[in-house]
Design a protein around this motif. Structure first.
Motif, PDB file in Angstrom:
ATOM      1  N   ALA A 459       0.821  -1.215   0.000  1.00 54.35           N
ATOM      2  CA  ALA A 459       0.000   0.000   0.000  1.00 54.35           C
ATOM      3  C   ALA A 459       0.851   1.260   0.000  1.00 54.35           C
ATOM      4  N   ASN A 460       2.119   1.152   0.395  1.00 54.10           N
ATOM      5  CA  ASN A 460       2.990   2.327   0.396  1.00 54.10           C
ATOM      6  C   ASN A 460       3.180   2.907  -1.000  1.00 54.10           C
ATOM      7  N   ASP A 461       3.000   2.078  -2.019  1.00 50.99           N
ATOM      8  CA  ASP A 461       3.117   2.577  -3.394  1.00 50.99           C
ATOM      9  C   ASP A 461       2.055   3.636  -3.700  1.00 50.99           C
ATOM     10  N   ASN A 462       0.950   3.616  -2.949  1.00 51.63           N
ATOM     11  CA  ASN A 462      -0.098   4.624  -3.159  1.00 51.63           C
ATOM     12  C   ASN A 462       0.416   6.038  -2.908  1.00 51.63           C
ATOM     13  N   ILE A 463       1.481   6.151  -2.116  1.00 55.50           N
ATOM     14  CA  ILE A 463       2.019   7.472  -1.787  1.00 55.50           C
ATOM     15  C   ILE A 463       2.464   8.197  -3.054  1.00 55.50           C
ATOM     16  N   PHE A 464       2.834   7.459  -4.082  1.00 57.25           N
ATOM     17  CA  PHE A 464       3.272   8.092  -5.323  1.00 57.25           C
ATOM     18  C   PHE A 464       2.107   8.697  -6.109  1.00 57.25           C
ATOM     19  N   GLU A 465       0.872   8.502  -5.631  1.00 58.71           N
ATOM     20  CA  GLU A 465      -0.277   9.206  -6.217  1.00 58.71           C
ATOM     21  C   GLU A 465      -0.282  10.685  -5.809  1.00 58.71           C
ATOM     22  N   TYR A 466       0.602  11.037  -4.908  1.00 59.48           N
ATOM     23  CA  TYR A 466       0.674  12.401  -4.370  1.00 59.48           C
ATOM     24  C   TYR A 466       0.855  13.433  -5.484  1.00 59.48           C
ATOM     25  N   TYR A 467      -0.011  14.434  -5.515  1.00 58.76           N
ATOM     26  CA  TYR A 467       0.140  15.575  -6.417  1.00 58.76           C
ATOM     27  C   TYR A 467      -0.326  16.828  -5.676  1.00 58.76           C
ATOM     28  N   CYS A 468       0.059  17.969  -6.176  1.00 57.61           N
ATOM     29  CA  CYS A 468      -0.134  19.224  -5.442  1.00 57.61           C
ATOM     30  C   CYS A 468      -1.090  20.155  -6.166  1.00 57.61           C
TER      31      CYS A 468
END
Length: 588
Positions: A459-468
């Motif tokens: 689930a840590n891969d979801n962190i790369f969905e991060y956008y600003c």
């Protein structure tokens, strides 16, 4: 200058304007933007429809919109930039339109006559308006009297005529902006505190936009542009119904009618993903946290459009593209980041193991040690007992909260990677941890859950969905996060906040309410965020700030987090500095 808003309520005339734009552009799926429907007279309104159609036919208008959003995020003055784009694009398309449709010449002449007739009723001291006036006079064969600055800007805009490619046109616009308006570079709060930027710094940022433009599909429009258009339309600006909305520019306060606010609320789940909480739970949460400085706010808790029930395919693609970008940056420096994960995991493991050791120290009381009885009467050291010191501080749980506002955009991938390194080290150690991102849209603080406490390592891969995107109401995000964290059963609760030390948000008021306090920015926002950090610490939550902003904002970070924040300039030292400050807050 900002023209008057569109106020004609004549359906037939409004339809004529739209049809004229569609006829020129050849695309009936397009609509005029809010700014393009500004008017001085009906003649000018018709001519604006012609130029709007021409822009869509001869210029990649979605790219222009993305460019405006990109530069506005970077601190450019939006009004100046839009004026330059309007005049520059007209230089490019006007003669092409007239060549295709000779009748447009008469429409333009009537519009120019009305603009010149009304010029002295408008903003004659506005530089952009003076440039526009001068360019129109020159187009009709007159030699206007101009000051040097007005003449030079007008000349540089006219020289854009041969720039056939949209990107080349935008480069030319940026060169003009940098040349004449380097002082008009605003910070997140809308002031001119960033005026220290020099021309080379500004010009160099164009490469950032080019990377975005090359990566995104040409037909896709930045989500912020879509939201901006929706907000403007729903607030009534496109119809000129100013009774429904007022904007206090100095305090960034929007006052809108109840029915318009409800329409906007309906869009939040569409663009950010549906809530993982029931409506009843959301209302209870809002009743607890949306108070005082956040009294007019709402909360939206979501897993995002990719992992929640959503039919917004555009936004799903948008988030997935950012996920790919962030992942590519991670993979490009995989060895460095992997080393940081391992080092952080090992350092945390050693720290926690040391905390679990039970030390036996000499004492005047406790458990008798027979072998030391000889000391009595024979030695100054009469401590013949030992006392056990239990260093075990118990179990740990960690929340990682990431500022996802537009001001983080330049550092987006690095911020995502920092959160990923933390989460991976914690998860591999078996320490429950949750990762959340926060930003705001109008009166909603949107909190996106990347992983939950018991989620698997994958689930840590979801962190790369991060956008600003959007603004950030740090105090409310921290307060909301602590609501769940404080309920955890672990002995030690840690909150790590990755932010740039610049809490900044608008306020939304309903109806004609005049009791709104200052908007959430500057000292007001910093004080509120610091107060929420103190409250969390008083509740027994250990709070660590990881500073991800610019050096000039360090003072704000210090005011918010005190001594417990880490400023990490070198990603190679990320693990070392994080463990140093984690030890600091655990021991204190």
């Amino acid at each position: 200058m900002k023209d008057a808003k569109w106020i004609y309520q004549d359906y037939e005339f409004d339809n004529r304007v739209s049809n004229l734009m569609w006829t020129v552009s050849g695309d009936y799926d397009e609509n005029m933007d809010v700014g393009e429907k500004s008017f001085i007279s009906k003649n000018v309104a018709l001519y604006h429809a012609v130029t709007a159609g021409g822009r869509r036919k001869f210029i990649n208008w979605p790219s222009v919109k993305k460019y405006v959003i990109s530069r506005h995020r970077a601190g450019f003055n939006k009004d100046i930039l839009l004026s330059l784009i309007a005049m520059g694009s007209d230089v490019v398309v006007e003669e092409k339109i007239i060549a295709e449709r000779p009748g447009v010449y008469d429409i333009r002449k009537d519009a120019y006559d009305d603009i010149l007739r009304n010029y002295y009723k408008l903003h004659t001291d506005d530089l952009m308006e003076k440039v526009r006036h001068a360019m129109i006079l020159k187009k009709i064969g007159k030699a206007p009297m101009m000051d040097t600055e007005t003449r030079n800007i007008a000349s540089d805009l006219e020289n854009l005529q041969d720039r056939e490619d949209t990107i080349e046109l935008l480069k030319g616009i940026e060169e003009i902006y940098v040349k004449y308006f380097p002082m008009f570079v605003e910070g997140d709060s809308g002031d001119s505190s960033e005026s220290g930027h020099n021309k080379n710094q500004l010009r160099g940022d164009f490469s950032d936009f080019m990377l975005e433009e090359m990566f995104d599909e040409p037909e896709d429009l930045d989500i912020e542009a879509s939201i901006e258009d929706i907000a403007e339309a729903l607030l009534g600006e496109s119809q000129g119904d100013q009774s429904n909305v007022s904007n206090d520019a100095d305090n960034r306060i929007l006052r809108v009618q109840e029915e318009d606010i409800e329409k906007i609320y309906e869009k939040v789940a569409y663009y950010y993903g549906k809530s993982f909480l029931d409506i009843s739970e959301v209302k209870k949460l809002q009743n607890r946290v949306c108070k005082d400085a956040h009294g007019s706010c709402r909360i939206h808790m979501t897993d995002g459009v990719v992992r929640s029930d959503s039919d917004n395919e555009f936004q799903q693609k948008y988030v997935q593209r950012h996920q790919i970008k962030n992942t590519d940056v991670f993979r490009a420096n995989y060895k460095v980041f992997k080393r940081n994960i391992n080092k952080l995991r090992e350092s945390m493991s050693r720290t926690l193991v040391q905390e679990e050791i039970i030390d036996a120290i000499p004492s005047d009381a406790g458990r008798l040690i027979p072998s030391k009885l000889w000391r009595i009467g024979r030695s100054s050291n009469n401590k013949v007992f030992v006392k056990n010191i239990d260093n075990n501080k118990g179990s740990f749980v960690v929340d990682i909260l990431i500022d996802s506002s537009g001001s983080q955009r330049r550092n987006q991938s690095n911020v995502a990677i920092q959160a990923y390194i933390l989460a991976m080290a914690l998860t591999q150690l078996g320490i429950p941890n949750r990762v959340l991102g926060f930003s705001s849209f109008l009166d909603y603080t949107v909190i996106k859950r990347f992983r939950d406490y018991e989620s698997p390592l994958s689930a840590n891969d979801n962190i790369f969905e991060y956008y600003c995107s959007g603004n950030n109401r740090d105090g409310l995000a921290i307060k909301t996060t602590c609501e769940d964290l404080i309920k955890r059963g672990e002995d030690n609760k840690i909150l790590i906040v990755l932010s740039d030390g610049r809490p900044n948000d608008i306020k939304v008021g309903k109806g004609q309410v005049n009791s709104l306090t200052q908007a959430y920015r500057g000292r007001v926002a910093i004080s509120d965020t610091a107060r929420e950090v103190r409250t969390a610490r008083q509740q027994g939550i250990m709070v660590l700030g990881v500073f991800t902003g610019k050096e000039q904002d360090l003072m704000a970070e210090k005011l918010i987090y005190g001594k417990d924040f880490a400023y990490i300039k070198d990603i190679n030292r990320f693990a070392d500095l994080v463990i140093k400050y984690l030890k600091q807050i655990i021991v204190s």
